[in-house]
Design a protein around this motif. Sequence first.
Motif, PDB file in Angstrom:
ATOM      1  N   PHE A  77       0.835  -1.211   0.000  1.00  0.00           N
ATOM      2  CA  PHE A  77       0.000   0.000   0.000  1.00  0.00           C
ATOM      3  C   PHE A  77       0.863   1.253   0.000  1.00  0.00           C
ATOM      4  N   TYR A  78       1.997   1.191   0.708  1.00  0.00           N
ATOM      5  CA  TYR A  78       2.911   2.338   0.782  1.00  0.00           C
ATOM      6  C   TYR A  78       4.040   2.254  -0.250  1.00  0.00           C
ATOM      7  N   ASN A  79       3.863   1.413  -1.272  1.00  0.00           N
ATOM      8  CA  ASN A  79       4.819   1.300  -2.385  1.00  0.00           C
ATOM      9  C   ASN A  79       6.198   0.797  -1.951  1.00  0.00           C
ATOM     10  N   LEU A  80       6.282   0.087  -0.834  1.00  0.00           N
ATOM     11  CA  LEU A  80       7.577  -0.378  -0.328  1.00  0.00           C
ATOM     12  C   LEU A  80       7.847  -1.826  -0.729  1.00  0.00           C
ATOM     13  N   PRO A  81       8.969  -2.074  -1.418  1.00  0.00           N
ATOM     14  CA  PRO A  81       9.326  -3.452  -1.778  1.00  0.00           C
ATOM     15  C   PRO A  81       9.981  -4.172  -0.608  1.00  0.00           C
ATOM     16  N   VAL A  82       9.185  -4.859   0.220  1.00  0.00           N
ATOM     17  CA  VAL A  82       9.730  -5.581   1.364  1.00  0.00           C
ATOM     18  C   VAL A  82      10.014  -7.025   0.981  1.00  0.00           C
ATOM     19  N   SER A  83      10.692  -7.724   1.872  1.00  0.00           N
ATOM     20  CA  SER A  83      11.046  -9.113   1.603  1.00  0.00           C
ATOM     21  C   SER A  83       9.954 -10.047   2.089  1.00  0.00           C
ATOM     22  N   THR A  84       9.362 -10.793   1.148  1.00  0.00           N
ATOM     23  CA  THR A  84       8.392 -11.803   1.551  1.00  0.00           C
ATOM     24  C   THR A  84       9.090 -12.963   2.254  1.00  0.00           C
ATOM     25  N   SER A  85      10.354 -13.193   1.910  1.00  0.00           N
ATOM     26  CA  SER A  85      11.131 -14.238   2.592  1.00  0.00           C
ATOM     27  C   SER A  85      11.327 -13.870   4.062  1.00  0.00           C
ATOM     28  N   HIS A  86      11.728 -12.624   4.324  1.00  0.00           N
ATOM     29  CA  HIS A  86      11.864 -12.145   5.702  1.00  0.00           C
ATOM     30  C   HIS A  86      10.541 -12.284   6.443  1.00  0.00           C
ATOM     31  N   SER A  87       9.464 -11.922   5.765  1.00  0.00           N
ATOM     32  CA  SER A  87       8.148 -11.914   6.390  1.00  0.00           C
ATOM     33  C   SER A  87       7.734 -13.307   6.846  1.00  0.00           C
ATOM     34  N   ILE A  88       7.863 -14.296   5.969  1.00  0.00           N
ATOM     35  CA  ILE A  88       7.385 -15.632   6.326  1.00  0.00           C
ATOM     36  C   ILE A  88       8.339 -16.325   7.292  1.00  0.00           C
ATOM     37  N   VAL A  89       9.649 -16.105   7.141  1.00  0.00           N
ATOM     38  CA  VAL A  89      10.599 -16.700   8.092  1.00  0.00           C
ATOM     39  C   VAL A  89      10.386 -16.118   9.486  1.00  0.00           C
ATOM     40  N   GLY A  90      10.201 -14.794   9.569  1.00  0.00           N
ATOM     41  CA  GLY A  90       9.928 -14.167  10.855  1.00  0.00           C
ATOM     42  C   GLY A  90       8.629 -14.662  11.460  1.00  0.00           C
ATOM     43  N   SER A  91       7.613 -14.867  10.620  1.00  0.00           N
ATOM     44  CA  SER A  91       6.314 -15.334  11.104  1.00  0.00           C
ATOM     45  C   SER A  91       6.391 -16.770  11.627  1.00  0.00           C
ATOM     46  N   VAL A  92       7.078 -17.643  10.895  1.00  0.00           N
ATOM     47  CA  VAL A  92       7.232 -19.035  11.339  1.00  0.00           C
ATOM     48  C   VAL A  92       8.021 -19.072  12.646  1.00  0.00           C
ATOM     49  N   LEU A  93       9.046 -18.238  12.741  1.00  0.00           N
ATOM     50  CA  LEU A  93       9.829 -18.166  13.980  1.00  0.00           C
ATOM     51  C   LEU A  93       8.964 -17.680  15.149  1.00  0.00           C
ATOM     52  N   GLY A  94       8.098 -16.703  14.898  1.00  0.00           N
ATOM     53  CA  GLY A  94       7.215 -16.197  15.945  1.00  0.00           C
ATOM     54  C   GLY A  94       6.329 -17.291  16.511  1.00  0.00           C
ATOM     55  N   PHE A  95       5.767 -18.112  15.625  1.00  0.00           N
ATOM     56  CA  PHE A  95       4.957 -19.246  16.074  1.00  0.00           C
ATOM     57  C   PHE A  95       5.805 -20.244  16.859  1.00  0.00           C
ATOM     58  N   GLY A  96       7.037 -20.504  16.377  1.00  0.00           N
ATOM     59  CA  GLY A  96       7.923 -21.447  17.050  1.00  0.00           C
ATOM     60  C   GLY A  96       8.308 -20.988  18.450  1.00  0.00           C
ATOM     61  N   LEU A  97       8.527 -19.693  18.606  1.00  0.00           N
ATOM     62  CA  LEU A  97       8.900 -19.155  19.922  1.00  0.00           C
ATOM     63  C   LEU A  97       7.755 -19.297  20.930  1.00  0.00           C
ATOM     64  N   ILE A  98       6.515 -19.087  20.472  1.00  0.00           N
ATOM     65  CA  ILE A  98       5.363 -19.273  21.361  1.00  0.00           C
ATOM     66  C   ILE A  98       5.206 -20.744  21.729  1.00  0.00           C
ATOM     67  N   ALA A  99       5.422 -21.638  20.742  1.00  0.00           N
ATOM     68  CA  ALA A  99       5.345 -23.071  21.022  1.00  0.00           C
ATOM     69  C   ALA A  99       6.400 -23.480  22.045  1.00  0.00           C
ATOM     70  N   ALA A 100       7.575 -22.860  21.960  1.00  0.00           N
ATOM     71  CA  ALA A 100       8.628 -23.146  22.942  1.00  0.00           C
ATOM     72  C   ALA A 100       8.276 -22.567  24.311  1.00  0.00           C
ATOM     73  N   TYR A 101       7.709 -21.376  24.298  1.00  0.00           N
ATOM     74  CA  TYR A 101       7.313 -20.736  25.551  1.00  0.00           C
ATOM     75  C   TYR A 101       6.225 -21.544  26.268  1.00  0.00           C
ATOM     76  N   ASN A 102       5.322 -22.149  25.478  1.00  0.00           N
ATOM     77  CA  ASN A 102       4.244 -22.955  26.043  1.00  0.00           C
ATOM     78  C   ASN A 102       4.703 -24.331  26.506  1.00  0.00           C
ATOM     79  N   GLY A 103       5.936 -24.686  26.157  1.00  0.00           N
ATOM     80  CA  GLY A 103       6.462 -25.977  26.570  1.00  0.00           C
ATOM     81  C   GLY A 103       6.203 -27.107  25.597  1.00  0.00           C
ATOM     82  N   THR A 104       5.607 -26.802  24.428  1.00  0.00           N
ATOM     83  CA  THR A 104       5.381 -27.839  23.418  1.00  0.00           C
ATOM     84  C   THR A 104       6.717 -28.374  22.903  1.00  0.00           C
TER      85      THR A 104
END
Length: 343
Positions: A103-130
Amino acid sequence: MDLLVIAIILAGLYMAWNIGANDLANAMGTSVGTGALTIKQVIVIAAVFEFLGAVFFGKRVTSTIAKGIVPIDMISSIHPDIVVLGMLAAILAASFWITLATFYNLPVSTSHSIVGSVLGFGLIAAYNGTISFSDIHWAVLLKIVASWFISPALGAIFAFLIFSLIRSLYLHRASDMPAVEKKFIFLQLITACYIAFAHGSNDVANAVGPLSAALNVMGVTAGAEIPIWVLVMGGLGMVIGMATWGYKVVETIGSKITELTPTRGFSAQFATASVVLIHSYSSLPISTTHTLVGSVIGVGLAGGLAAVDLGVIWRIISSWIATVPIAALTSAIIFVGLEVIFL
């Protein structure tokens, strides 16, 4: 379960559409910026070669995104629903961020986006003790992060050298500058096909990697092989995204960083596609955005620092820095919300 299958497939299509609108658009932006191709011609080329790259060369990186960062097999053996919800959260978080950036015409990295998102889920799973924090594949993550810094540098160096060679061999010796540039329009057509193929081979994983992992856990797909229909769906979504909303990022890449000519566009595209394809073969999800921006800067620097708009570059780099933490945090929040609703 049926509702989750539909939700994860729709989320995967939404992510693929975002990749087309932002990432594929910046990959093809140099061709439009030089006047070598029109938007319609770029869409046709992307439709053909993006599919070929995604379907025939996209499995390696998709496997890395699906299982290389977070121990999906370990989590699924304990609580398969967590994998499904985590991957859904990752896709949605990455998609929301990319939509905002586009929307703001910024070419961001989709690779960064999905890797960061998967890591975010993994960190919560680790925090929960899974799982434990040590179960996250930090070595693979480190390799991926390192490639994000290496790829734009390689793109810039490679593009700088190619354009400098072209300028030395052709532009400085030619009695006519425009005639030489005209000849490179055809070559840029070839590199446009090359970069679309390379983009499809690497970035389709950003949409279908988490989707593939979730579908496998849910029993919709079976085995380690990524189904062809999943890759085709990702390729189709990217082409639709490019066709419907990609013009915004095309403008930034094609005209705002530095002035592009067919020789400069050819140099940037050839350098980018080569770097991306090499990393696809190595199974590493690198950023086509970073590589291309690095390459465009490289050809710009060949004409001197004044030829590059540093203000635009700073805006782009700022969005890069923000991508991983924003995607990870958003993914974690969405994942916790989905757990409350479904578990």
